[in-house]
Structure formats: C-alpha cells, structure tokens
Design an enzyme around this catalytic site. Structure first.
Site, PDB file in Angstrom:
ATOM      1  N   THR A   1      15.852  57.157  45.231  1.00  0.00           N
ATOM      2  CA  THR A   1      15.127  58.273  44.633  1.00  0.00           C
ATOM      3  C   THR A   1      15.710  58.559  43.259  1.00  0.00           C
ATOM      4  OG1 THR A   1      14.389  60.539  45.057  1.00  0.00           O
ATOM      5  CG2 THR A   1      16.660  60.050  45.553  1.00  0.00           C
ATOM      6  N   THR A   2      15.124  59.488  42.548  1.00  0.00           N
ATOM      7  CA  THR A   2      15.697  60.012  41.312  1.00  0.00           C
ATOM      8  C   THR A   2      15.580  61.527  41.334  1.00  0.00           C
ATOM      9  OG1 THR A   2      15.061  58.042  40.042  1.00  0.00           O
ATOM     10  CG2 THR A   2      15.607  60.028  38.791  1.00  0.00           C
TER      11      THR A   2
END
Length: 212
Positions: A10-11
């Site tokens: 994810t970010t």
C-alpha cells in the site's frame, strides 16, 4: 493493504501544515497478486478530529482501529472533551507493540487538538511511536523518499500540503505495483474534517510518459 499476504502492499502518508494535517492513501487492497478491492478506504475515523492510515493486514488494522475508537470514546466521556492526538497515538502503539508477534500492522495516526494543533505520529510494523513533520509508509513509500525529502517544507499552507500528498501518492502508485486505484485524502484542522477523492484518470501527471 493486504488481505493475507505478508508485506505492506500500500501507500500511506500524512503531513503537518500550518493549521492542521493532511493524510493520504491509495485504494488498492490485494492478496498476493490478486486485487481484491480497487477502491478501499485506508484512512479510518477513530474520533472527530483523529484519523489513522492503515497498512499491512486489512483484518488486523481494521480491528485495531475499532478498538482504539472504542477506547477514545470512553476516554472522551470520562474527560468531557475530545481526546488529544498523542493519547490516540499512544493507545494505538500499545495495541501494535503489545501484540507485535500476532499482527501485521503499520499505522499513521494524525489529527488536530487544542493543545497540540495538527500533529502526525508514525507507528511502524512491530510498534514504536515517532512524532514526525511528515511520514510515509507501505510498499509504495520506498519509491518516494527522495521526492518527499526534496519537496517537503515546514509551514506549508493547506493547499500546498494537499498537493504534496497527492503528488507523492500518485508517484508511488505509478512505480509500485501493489499501490493503485484512487487517491483518498483527509484534511483535519480546527475547522473540521475535509475528505477528497482523486479518480484514477485525474491523478497528477508529474513526468512524461505518464498514463493512469
């Protein structure tokens, strides 16, 4: 954000600005190479002006956020006022550190309160509590440390902070195969909470050859 896979795909990020904080995240939830959800919401409400960004196991981080929300609600009822952001961050860290052998959870806690203003805390995998002017997390973060270090400045305006977050998450989504979908942002200040979503075909185009 993962369903079961063993890394933080994810970010997520958060940044302080002059008057509040801006939080941002992509929206791809995956299990291995399979994209289970393209538009998940990884920025979770835990109190009126306190939110958390979640990376790691979706099940673990959702459960932690629910428990922290319960504790903050009880805490605010006892005090008769809204909880401070450091209190929320400490509860979150206690949950993550105390159960580090059983959880896959990297979190960012940010928000605004009357004593501290807008503040950001990072709680990495395994626990630990770090106050930061800005912080990034998840698999996409490795691609944007240079951009963030070069473009972050203290005392940014709200608009500058929002653009900084959108640009950074967009760059991470461009390079990281585990990040994608839309960009969600949450801006928290004395005046309240603003949520925004940037669709995939409206992402910032920061270099030649860009395609959403």
């Amino acid at each position: 954000m993962l369903l079961r896979a063993p890394s933080s795909q994810t970010t997520i990020m958060a940044v302080e600005y002059d008057g509040g904080v801006v939080m941002g995240a992509d929206s791809r939830t995956s299990t291995g190479s399979y994209v289970a959800n393209r538009v998940s919401d990884k920025i979770t409400y835990v109190h009126d002006k306190v939110y958390v960004c979640r990376s790691g196991s979706a099940a673990d981080t959702q459960a932690i956020a629910d428990i922290v929300r319960m504790y903050l609600n009880m805490h605010s009822l006892e005090l008769g006022k809204a909880p401070e952001v450091p209190v929320a961050a400490n509860i979150l860290n206690q949950m993550c550190y105390g159960n580090k052998n059983n959880l896959m959870a990297g979190m960012i806690c940010a928000g605004w309160d009357e004593r501290n203003g807008g503040v950001v805390y990072s709680i990495p995998l395994g626990g630990g509590l770090f106050r930061e002017s800005y912080t990034i997390g998840g698999s996409g973060s490795g691609y944007i440390y240079g951009y963030c270090d070069a473009n972050f400045k203290k005392g940014m305006s709200k608009q500058e902070a929002q653009e900084f977050v959108k640009n950074a998450v967009s760059l991470a989504m461009w390079r990281d195969g585990s990040s994608g979908g839309v960009i969600r942002t949450v801006t928290i200040s004395k005046d309240g909470v603003e949520r925004e979503m940037v669709l995939g075909d409206k992402l910032p185009q920061l270099h030649s050859g860009w395609c959403p």
